[in-house]
Every structure is written in structure tokens, then in C-alpha cells.
Enzyme design. Structure first.
Site, PDB file in Angstrom:
ATOM      1  N   GLN A  73       0.821  -1.211   0.000  1.00 31.21           N
ATOM      2  CA  GLN A  73       0.000   0.000   0.000  1.00 31.21           C
ATOM      3  C   GLN A  73       0.861   1.270   0.000  1.00 31.21           C
ATOM      4  O   GLN A  73       2.055   1.229   0.303  1.00 31.21           O
ATOM      5  CB  GLN A  73      -0.893   0.016   1.240  1.00 31.21           C
ATOM      6  CG  GLN A  73      -1.913  -1.110   1.291  1.00 31.21           C
ATOM      7  CD  GLN A  73      -2.808  -0.976   2.505  1.00 31.21           C
ATOM      8  OE1 GLN A  73      -2.771  -1.802   3.392  1.00 31.21           O
ATOM      9  NE2 GLN A  73      -3.626   0.062   2.543  1.00 31.21           N
ATOM     10  N   HIS A  74       0.207   2.373  -0.294  1.00 32.72           N
ATOM     11  CA  HIS A  74       0.689   3.742  -0.027  1.00 32.72           C
ATOM     12  C   HIS A  74       1.799   4.288  -0.922  1.00 32.72           C
ATOM     13  O   HIS A  74       2.038   5.490  -0.939  1.00 32.72           O
ATOM     14  CB  HIS A  74       1.189   3.910   1.423  1.00 32.72           C
ATOM     15  CG  HIS A  74       0.326   3.304   2.467  1.00 32.72           C
ATOM     16  ND1 HIS A  74      -0.991   3.661   2.623  1.00 32.72           N
ATOM     17  CD2 HIS A  74       0.586   2.358   3.421  1.00 32.72           C
ATOM     18  CE1 HIS A  74      -1.497   2.955   3.625  1.00 32.72           C
ATOM     19  NE2 HIS A  74      -0.560   2.157   4.119  1.00 32.72           N
ATOM     20  N   ASP A 238      -2.490  -4.847  -0.306  1.00 34.52           N
ATOM     21  CA  ASP A 238      -2.142  -6.236   0.034  1.00 34.52           C
ATOM     22  C   ASP A 238      -2.881  -6.767   1.268  1.00 34.52           C
ATOM     23  O   ASP A 238      -3.252  -7.945   1.314  1.00 34.52           O
ATOM     24  CB  ASP A 238      -0.621  -6.421   0.170  1.00 34.52           C
ATOM     25  CG  ASP A 238       0.047  -5.477   1.154  1.00 34.52           C
ATOM     26  OD1 ASP A 238      -0.631  -4.628   1.766  1.00 34.52           O
ATOM     27  OD2 ASP A 238       1.279  -5.582   1.297  1.00 34.52           O
TER      28      ASP A 238
HETATM   29  O1  LIG Z   1       1.762   0.028   4.858  1.00 34.87           O
HETATM   30  C1  LIG Z   1       1.218  -1.046   5.015  1.00 34.87           C
HETATM   31  C2  LIG Z   1      -0.178  -1.139   5.496  1.00 34.87           C
HETATM   32  O2  LIG Z   1      -0.742   0.098   5.803  1.00 34.87           O
HETATM   33  C3  LIG Z   1       1.990  -2.295   4.710  1.00 34.87           C
HETATM   34  O3  LIG Z   1       1.319  -3.445   5.159  1.00 34.87           O
HETATM   35  C4  LIG Z   1       2.299  -2.353   3.232  1.00 34.87           C
HETATM   36  O4  LIG Z   1       1.099  -2.613   2.523  1.00 34.87           O
HETATM   37  C5  LIG Z   1       3.417  -3.333   2.897  1.00 34.87           C
HETATM   38  O5  LIG Z   1       3.074  -4.652   3.070  1.00 34.87           O
HETATM   39  P1  LIG Z   1       4.082  -5.915   3.015  1.00 34.87           P
HETATM   40  O6  LIG Z   1       4.917  -5.783   1.806  1.00 34.87           O
HETATM   41  O7  LIG Z   1       4.844  -5.920   4.277  1.00 34.87           O
HETATM   42  O8  LIG Z   1       3.157  -7.096   2.926  1.00 34.87           O
END
Ligand SMILES: O=C(CO)[C@@H](O)[C@H](O)COP(=O)(O)O
Ligand SMILES: Nc1ncnc2c1ncn2[C@@H]1O[C@H](COP(=O)(O)OP(=O)(O)O)[C@@H](O)[C@H]1O
Length: 479
Positions: A73-74, A238
Site C-alpha cells: 500500500q501507499h 495487500d
Molecule cells: O503500509 C502497510 C499497510 O498500511 C503495509 O502493510 C504495506 O502494505 C506493505 O506490506 P508488506 O509488503 O509488508 O506485505
């Protein structure tokens, strides 16, 4: 009889994973993966290259009828008017925009950070910290004005990959208006809320103007077609995809120990936490996904294993040979700074070091307990916002660690369910692809995966000692 196949992609922080499943039964047919480069700033072309390699590793997807992309995300992906990436994407775990987050919060409260935090929570369900796209855009406008000026459109990792899959088929001139996203990922930007849609005013406040944003699709709405004619689902963040992948029900709280540590649940109602601990995200089914995220999870275990000259299995064996509480040794795992609690400049710490606990086993145990204590704080924050917790569903690379699985119920104080090792984010994306393809009201019911249940006597003193010490950390050295 030929069966209909669907593909799910997880373009996560450390790797790209692809699963290909039967659209009706969910049976896993084949899968592939490819690594991503390290760092908190990555050019999106690297994700594209890894996606191609993961698809090839999975034996191609020419025989697949639908594809959905889930991703970290983000991440801030800026495109110019020709569709060219303006600069490498800043990822969710890049903390350089922490001062911009503080500024945005204070500004919305007319100088009062508490009022500002409440105003953000009321507006979008979330108080922005460095992870959120809105703060990265403020950073870009402040620190790289030439890049900001070139930016015609802003999107997220899953939006960009979906667009590339689509654009590669559509035309030679990339069409920025074909960018799409979904509710779950839009809710992590800081300028979208389920109740209002895009908050262009907040985008303009951060960035000084209003670049083009992706169209927010409904759950299971088609984004378009890929080069091979496959239907493209809307995709998802994700964590929202993982909730689809494990088919979380009421009372289930998912804890994912990947690069990030996340604690979240599917909820019928939105949350708005002015403390900023719980992010009020949307899910991928039209519901909500209150979520707590830490920056320090599986990689803390990776580096601890490395320090101890072992691997994940060796770390588990060591940790399980030490007593609960590691005879007073406490690891505060803020190796990358921290997001929850919001300590972007913090470093990790080891407390309570004595001659008696100076063993590899004690350090292994303390590292695992430290990561789990941070996530247990997240569990408490969700409960404080009305989420019911009957059991924890543990997923992510860290769940492959036997000590994590056994210590988690003791630290969390509830039973822990561990589905068989798998790629639950990619699985959720595949399930969404099937849902989009089949066009039914709800996602298809796929055969449930085998799960193991872990129970343990609670060890509240482990959390109490961690709580006493978690704020005693040094700050990062200036760059
Ligand atoms: O920033 C967040 C949720 O807000 C993280 O969960 C990212 O979405 C990255 O996820 P992974 O790569 O660790 O699964
Ligand atoms: N047995 C294990 N013990 C501890 N960590 C593990 C184990 N197996 C995998 N991991 C870790 O899990 C992480 C990857 O998890 P994953 O959920 O795929 O992350 P992401 O989705 O963020 O890329 C890596 O840091 C990897 O070292």
C-alpha cells in the site's frame, strides 16, 4: 473438461508472487515468484520486471481468464503527462516525509496537533504518518519542486501495475485516464474516504494542486483487459487482499508478519481513531478494514538470525529453548523507526541485559517477543475500536517460524490459527479475479485451507515489561 483459471499477483515489498488457481474450486494450479530490490525507494519498472519474471516462473498466464493485482500500500508513483514515471516511488516504509506528516496534521488543526489529528480522522478515518501517500506528496512539493511540477497523475503500486498490464495492450500512447484503483488502496492515500470519495481539498492542501487520480472501481468491477485478453480485476491493497485470501470471518483478527507487521479485521462499520493507531481503511468487498501497521516485523527476525549465525529454523529452535520473558531481556524492535507508535526517528534497543541472559537463545526469544508485543499493542488498539477478537489468524513469512507460532498465543492471550504456508495476498487477488470474472454478488466460496491451532497460557508479564521499556530508545543519527 477444460477448467477456467485465474491469476492473483502480490507485488509486495520484498518480492512479486503469482498464483494461478482454478476459478471455481480455488485449487492451486501453479505459482511463481521473483525478488524486488531492497530499499525504501524503488523505480516501478523494477516491479514490472519482477512481475514478468514471476509470471514466467509460474509457467506463464496465457491460459488464464482473469488477473487481479494486489500490492504493497501507499507507495507514491508519480507519472508525467506522457505516462513516464517521474522519479522512483517512495514506499510505505520510507520515513522521510515524517515532518510533512506533522505539518499536515498541525495545519488542519490550525496549529493544534490534537485538533488536527481529530480533523484528519473525521475526514478520512486516519491520521497521516510518513507512510501515507498524502505526506509523500507534500514532501515532493517541498523538496523536489521540479518533479512535483512534472507530475500529471499520482497512483499506487497496484494501480500502476494494473495500468501497465492494460496499457501494454491498449495503445502506444499511455492514457492516464485509464488508471484505476479500488476502495482498499484508495483508503490508504490520505485523500479518499468511503463516505465522500476523493478529498481533492486535502490533496491540494498537501501538494498545492490536483493531479489526476485513478478512478476508484467497485469491488469486482472490471478495470479492462490485459494484452492476452484476460479480464483485469480492480486489484487491492495487500492487506485487503489477504483478508479475501484467508476468508476472514467475524471474530477473526488477521496478524501478518511480513516486511510490515499488520493487525486487521473485516468490519461492517468504519473507524476514525484520532490517536492514529488504527487506520480506518476500506476492504476489498465493500466493507471496512481497521488496521494497525508496524514497520518492524519479519526483517527483525531475519537480522537477529543473521547476528546469531543461523536461519529462521535455527532462530526458532534457540527461542524455544529460552524461557518466556527471556529472563528479563527485552528487544524494542524499532530498527526502521516505527509507525505505530509513531516514532519515525527511533532506533531499536536491547534492555535488561545481564550475565545470566547473555545467550543466543535469550536474544532469539527477546527478538520474537519484541515483534509480537508491538503487534499485541495493535490488537489492543483494534479492540478499543470495537473489533471483536475470538482468535488470531497468523500469516506472512514470519508465520513460517515455529517459535513465532508457539509464542504468539502466549503474548496475544488468544488462540492463534495458522493456515498452511501460502501466499494469502496473491490468493486473495486470485479470488477477486474469479469474482470479477464470474460476476456474482459475493466472492466464490473456495475450499478452505488446512489450519493448525496454537494455544498457550498467557504471559502478561512479557507485555508489561515491554510496555515499561518501549519508549526508552535512542534517536537515529542525522544523515
Ligand atoms: O503500509 C502497510 C499497510 O498500511 C503495509 O502493510 C504495506 O502494505 C506493505 O506490506 P508488506 O509488503 O509488508 O506485505
Ligand atoms: N522460517 C522463517 N522464520 C522467520 N522469518 C521468515 C521465515 N520464512 C520466511 N521469513 C521471512 O518472511 C519475510 C517475507 O514475508 P512476506 O510475508 O513474503 O513479506 P512481504 O509480503 O512483505 O514481501 C522475509 O523477511 C523472510 O525472511
Amino acid at each position: 473438461m477444460t477448467r477456467t483459471l485465474v491469476a492473483g499477483v502480490d507485488s509486495s515489498t520484498q518480492a512479486c508472487k503469482v498464483v494461478i488457481r482454478d476459478a471455481v474450486t480455488g485449487e492451486l494450479v501453479r505459482q511463481g515468484r521473483a525478488p524486488h530490490p531492497p530499499g525504501t525507494e524503488v523505480h516501478p519498472d523494477e516491479w514490472w520486471t519482477a512481475l514478468q519474471a514471476a509470471v514466467e516462473d509460474a509457467g506463464g498466464w496465457d491460459d488464464v481468464s482473469a488477473i487481479s493485482v494486489a500490492a504493497q500500500q501507499h507507495g507514491m508513483v508519480c507519472l508525467d503527462a506522457t505516462g513516464t514515471v517521474v522519479r522512483p516511488a517512495l514506499l510505505w516504509n520510507d520515513t522521510r516525509s515524517a515532518p510533512d506528516a506533522d505539518d499536515l496534521v498541525r495545519e488542519l488543526g490550525n496549529g493544534d496537533p490534537e485538533a488536527g489529528a481529530k480533523a484528519w480522522a473525521d475526514a478520512i478515518g486516519t491520521v497521516p504518518v510518513a507512510s501515507f501517500t498524502v505526506t509523500k506528496l507534500r514532501w515532493l512539493a517541498r523538496c523536489e519542486p521540479a518533479h512535483a511540477a512534472r507530475t500529471a497523475a499520482v497512483c499506487l503500486p497496484h494501480d500502476w501495475l494494473t495500468w501497465r498490464l492494460r496499457a501494454s495492450e491498449d495503445s502506444t500512447t499511455p492514457d492516464l485516464t485509464a488508471l484505476t484503483t479500488d476502495r482498499s488502496d484508495a483508503s490508504g492515500t490520505g485523500y479518499w474516504a468511503a463516505a465522500t470519495g476523493y478529498r481533492q481539498d486535502l490533496l491540494e492542501r498537501a501538494f498545492g494542486r490536483r493531479p489526476l487520480l485513478p478512478l476508484v472501481l467497485e469491488p469486482a468491477e472490471r478495470s479492462g483487459l490485459a494484452r492476452g485478453g484476460q479480464v483485469l480485476g480492480p486489484g487491492a491493497g495487500d492487506n485487503a487482499a489477504a483478508a479475501l485470501g484467508v476468508d476472514a470471518g467475524p471474530g477473526d483478527v488477521i496478524v501478518s508478519i511480513g516486511t510490515s507487521g499488520t493487525v486487521f479485521a473485516v468490519s461492517e462499520t468504519p473507524t476514525a481513531d484520532p490517536t492514529g493507531a488504527v487506520a480506518g481503511f476500506a476492504d476489498a468487498t465493500g466493507r471496512f478494514l481497521p488496521l494497525v501497521c508496524t514497520l518492524n516485523a519479519a526483517r527483525v527476525l531475519d537480522v537477529t538470525a543473521r547476528i546469531l549465525g543461523t536461519d529462521g529454523d535455527g532462530l526458532a529452535e534457540l527461542a524455544l529453548s529460552a524461557p518466556a520473558g527471556a529472563d528479563g531481556l527485552v528487544v524494542i524492535p524499532y530498527l526502521e523507526g516505527e509507525r505505530t507508535p509513531n516514532r519515525p526517528n527511533a532506533t531499536g534497543a536491547v534492555h535488561g541485559w545481564t550475565l545470566a541472559n547473555s545467550t543466543p537463545a535469550h536474544l532469539a526469544r527477546a527478538a520474537i517477543e519484541g515483534v509480537l508485543c508491538g503487534l499485541a499493542d495493535g490488537l489492543d488498539a483494534l479492540v478499543a475500536h470495537g473489533v471483536a477478537v475470538q482468535r488470531v489468524v497468523l500469516i506472512g513469512g514470519g508465520a513460517r517460524n515455529a517459535a513465532v507460532r508457539q509464542i504468539a498465543p502466549a503474548v496475544f492471550g488468544v488462540p492463534v490459527i495458522v493456515p498452511e504456508p501460502g501466499e494469502y495476498v496473491a490468493d486473495g487477488a486470485a479470488r477477486q479475479a474469479a469474482w470479477t470474472l464470474l460476476g456474482e454478488a459475493e466472492p466464490p466460496q473456495w475450499k478452505a485451507t488446512r489450519t493448525d491451532r496454537y494455544e498457550a497460557s498467557p504471559t502478561p508479564w512479557v507485555r508489561e515489561r515491554y510496555a515499561e521499556l518501549r519508549d526508552l530508545v535512542a534517536q537515529r543519527l542525522p544523515h
